[in-house]
Design an enzyme around this catalytic site. Structure first.
Site, PDB file in Angstrom:
ATOM      1  N   CYS A   1       0.379  -0.854   0.109  1.00 45.42           N
ATOM      2  CA  CYS A   1      -0.076   0.336  -0.228  1.00 45.42           C
ATOM      3  C   CYS A   1       0.645   1.307  -0.150  1.00 45.42           C
ATOM      4  O   CYS A   1       0.407   1.693  -1.140  1.00 45.42           O
ATOM      5  CB  CYS A   1      -0.762  -0.026   1.462  1.00 45.42           C
ATOM      6  SG  CYS A   1      -2.179  -1.113   0.964  1.00 45.42           S
TER       7      CYS A   1
ATOM      8  N   LYS B   1       2.739   2.557  -3.285  1.00 45.08           N
ATOM      9  CA  LYS B   1       1.846   2.694  -4.347  1.00 45.08           C
ATOM     10  C   LYS B   1       1.188   3.998  -3.894  1.00 45.08           C
ATOM     11  O   LYS B   1       1.015   4.493  -5.389  1.00 45.08           O
ATOM     12  CB  LYS B   1       0.900   0.914  -4.541  1.00 45.08           C
ATOM     13  CG  LYS B   1       0.311   0.919  -5.584  1.00 45.08           C
ATOM     14  CD  LYS B   1      -0.395  -0.416  -5.187  1.00 45.08           C
ATOM     15  CE  LYS B   1      -1.541  -0.718  -4.193  1.00 45.08           C
ATOM     16  NZ  LYS B   1      -3.482  -0.218  -4.391  1.00 45.08           N
TER      17      LYS B   1
HETATM   18  C1  UDX Z   1      -0.873   0.089   5.146  1.00 51.00           C
HETATM   19  C2  UDX Z   1      -2.070   0.763   6.003  1.00 51.00           C
HETATM   20  O1  UDX Z   1      -1.745   1.119   7.367  1.00 51.00           O
HETATM   21  C3  UDX Z   1      -3.594   0.236   5.809  1.00 51.00           C
HETATM   22  O2  UDX Z   1      -4.428   1.326   6.874  1.00 51.00           O
HETATM   23  C4  UDX Z   1      -3.974  -0.073   3.919  1.00 51.00           C
HETATM   24  O3  UDX Z   1      -5.144  -0.198   3.943  1.00 51.00           O
HETATM   25  C5  UDX Z   1      -2.647  -0.351   3.918  1.00 51.00           C
HETATM   26  O4  UDX Z   1      -1.025   0.149   3.739  1.00 51.00           O
HETATM   27  P1  UDX Z   1       0.374  -2.695   5.346  1.00 51.00           P
HETATM   28  O5  UDX Z   1       0.676  -2.098   4.355  1.00 51.00           O
HETATM   29  O6  UDX Z   1      -0.890  -3.686   5.770  1.00 51.00           O
HETATM   30  O7  UDX Z   1      -0.818  -1.661   5.832  1.00 51.00           O
HETATM   31  O8  UDX Z   1       1.068  -2.008   7.243  1.00 51.00           O
HETATM   32  P2  UDX Z   1       1.772  -0.776   8.062  1.00 51.00           P
HETATM   33  O9  UDX Z   1       1.792  -1.610   9.707  1.00 51.00           O
HETATM   34  O10 UDX Z   1       0.749  -0.302   7.954  1.00 51.00           O
HETATM   35  O11 UDX Z   1       3.160  -0.759   7.811  1.00 51.00           O
HETATM   36  C6  UDX Z   1       3.590  -0.252   6.395  1.00 51.00           C
HETATM   37  C7  UDX Z   1       4.925  -0.305   6.725  1.00 51.00           C
HETATM   38  O12 UDX Z   1       5.539   0.889   7.403  1.00 51.00           O
HETATM   39  C8  UDX Z   1       6.062  -1.365   6.781  1.00 51.00           C
HETATM   40  O13 UDX Z   1       6.967  -1.674   5.948  1.00 51.00           O
HETATM   41  C9  UDX Z   1       6.750  -1.219   7.934  1.00 51.00           C
HETATM   42  O14 UDX Z   1       7.277  -1.733   8.579  1.00 51.00           O
HETATM   43  C10 UDX Z   1       6.545   0.324   8.063  1.00 51.00           C
HETATM   44  N1  UDX Z   1       6.556   1.068   9.350  1.00 51.00           N
HETATM   45  C11 UDX Z   1       5.643   1.183  10.191  1.00 51.00           C
HETATM   46  C12 UDX Z   1       7.477   2.009   9.894  1.00 51.00           C
HETATM   47  O15 UDX Z   1       8.616   1.369   9.817  1.00 51.00           O
HETATM   48  N2  UDX Z   1       7.414   2.457  11.361  1.00 51.00           N
HETATM   49  C13 UDX Z   1       6.007   2.987  11.880  1.00 51.00           C
HETATM   50  O16 UDX Z   1       6.255   3.260  12.665  1.00 51.00           O
HETATM   51  C14 UDX Z   1       4.920   2.314  11.175  1.00 51.00           C
END
Ligand code: UDX
Length: 431
Positions: free
Chosen positions: A255, A258
């Site tokens: 997500c 993209k």
């Molecule tokens: C995300 C959104 O949270 C969700 O609402 C949307 O519909 C799809 O994208 P997701 O991609 O499953 O969900 O994962 P998420 O837990 O949000 O983490 C995304 C990325 O950010 C990961 O690579 C994670 O490692 C990174 N991240 C997240 C950080 O580096 N630091 C943070 O504090 C939080």
């Protein structure tokens, strides 16, 4: 109600299964026969905690098919949950969405077409026009973006912060709201364009926070501050909140990369240069590569050095490797001439990994003779990685903690050289 779902991918499966669990009859269609056969046989093609069990529990209300007629027949609501991957230009590829719209059969019955897939703002208007041109005035259109995070998708569905419903006809929005009966949440009723923008803007805002804290971390490394303490101090301000302030080696997944790129591109196509998002993307790319600099600081060159990359998934509790930092890191290290060993407890589909990477079936195997271990994904299994056994196995006891998973003092006391992200930096191994 009777629900039809286009796409048995991540969003379609979670959405369909959770709606079945709320008591609706759900038919999920996918164009890949092997996927449908697997689902019929009870095999779930993605790793999401609890999903397999929930599909089994609701088997009587869940049907899987390859046939469009099976989904459309008798359906009150049709969800579009197909992929919208980025194209080379950074726009979203909407071909799968258009195939669904084009394949909708002529019918007189009222049915509501609901867009779950993430699409550029303005897509709903184009779909509405296309439906009208085909005389499908019986088909209502609603934008209902998903906010499911992988690994916690089932609870995200059951306890959403909000459900956004953008409709042309209020009655169609009412139908979608009624589908959620049993879920206690705030319903944000909107116009279609605003609903589409909420999704892109929410993900962009979260990505901004991550790139922001990663830059703060980089400055912490140069100035002696500790980013975890800084994040705590920032997050307790109620105007900011504590979430999404974990510094690391950059965001990945299906997500954020993209959607940030799609919003930047959407703005550009409309004549606006989204400067902030351009920086967010650049910071994220550089953040993944900073690990190489840290390895070089301690090892000199990484040529012919054995580097264990621990974790391949873009985050824990998923087998998803899309846009994972592990991909960039392994390719960069190979290009520098390193001997790259990788381990992940869940990822099975290794097709995206660059050629030349050695896949190990245990952490121990990955650490054997290694000059460095890099924590790429914060899997629970890695919390105890700095063991006496690891110390004995590694040629150079160097741990680069890309997720600040470990406690620096404990790890250093165990005999390792440790470097995290945005934490006080120790002397180089060679010093
Ligand atoms: C995300 C959104 O949270 C969700 O609402 C949307 O519909 C799809 O994208 P997701 O991609 O499953 O969900 O994962 P998420 O837990 O949000 O983490 C995304 C990325 O950010 C990961 O690579 C994670 O490692 C990174 N991240 C997240 C950080 O580096 N630091 C943070 O504090 C939080």
């Amino acid at each position: 109600m009777r629900i039809g779902i286009f796409g048995a991918g991540y969003v379609g499966l979670v959405t369909g299964t959770c709606f079945a669990d709320l008591g609706h009859d759900v038919t999920i269609r996918d164009i890949v026969p092997a996927r449908v056969e697997a689902l019929r046989a009870g095999r779930v093609p993605i790793y999401e905690p609890g999903l397999k069990e929930l599909i089994a529990k609701n088997a009587a209300r869940l049907t899987f098919t390859t046939e469009i007629a099976d989904v459309v027949r008798d359906a009150d609501v049709l969800f579009v949950c197909v992929g919208t991957p980025p194209t080379h230009s950074g726009d979203a590829d909407l071909s799968a969405v258009w195939t669904v719209v084009d394949e909708l059969p002529q019918d007189d019955r009222r049915v509501v077409l609901v867009m779950k897939s993430t699409v550029p703002v303005g897509t709903g208007a184009k779909v509405r026009t296309a439906l009208d041109e085909r005389g499908l005035h019986n088909v209502g259109y609603v934008s209902n973006p998903e906010f499911l995070a992988e690994g916690s998708a089932l609870s995200d569905f059951r306890n959403p912060d909000r459900v956004v419903i953008g409709a042309y006809e209020a009655a169609d929005g009412d139908v979608v709201e009624r589908l959620h009966q049993g879920i206690d949440t705030v319903f944000v009723r909107a116009d279609v364009a605003s609903a589409e923008m909420v999704k892109l803007a929410a993900n962009a805002a979260l990505a901004v926070r991550i790139s922001f804290i990663n830059e703060i971390a980089n400055v912490c490394e140069l100035t002696g501050a500790d980013v975890n303490t800084v994040a705590l101090g920032i997050g307790l301000d109620h105007r900011l909140g504590k979430h999404f302030l974990r510094a690391g080696i950059g965001f990945g997944g299906s997500c954020f990369p993209k959607d940030v790129s799609a919003l930047k591109q959407l703005a550009g196509n409309a004549g606006y240069h989204f400067q902030l998002l351009a920086s967010v993307i650049e910071v994220n790319e550089l953040q993944k590569r900073r690990v190489i600099g840290k390895l070089q600081k301690h090892l000199g060159t990484v040529r012919d050095k054995r580097v264990a990359l621990l974790g391949l998934a873009f985050k824990p509790n998923t087998d998803d490797m899309r846009e994972a930092p592990s991909l960039v890191l392994s390719a960069r290290l190979l290009a520098e001439g390193a001997d790259v060993r990788v381990w992940d407890p869940v990822v099975e589909d290794l097709g995206q990994l660059p050629h030349g990477v050695v896949v190990c079936s245990s952490v121990e195997e990955a650490l054997d003779g290694a000059d460095a271990a890099v924590i790429v994904t914060e899997w629970d299994e890695l919390k105890s990685v700095a063991s006496a056994d690891a110390l004995a196995r590694m040629r150079t006891p160097l741990i680069i903690d890309g997720r600040n998973l470990l406690d620096p003092e404990t790890v250093r006391a165990a005999g390792f050289t440790y470097e995290g992200v945005g934490r006080a930096v120790g002397p180089a191994v060679s010093a």
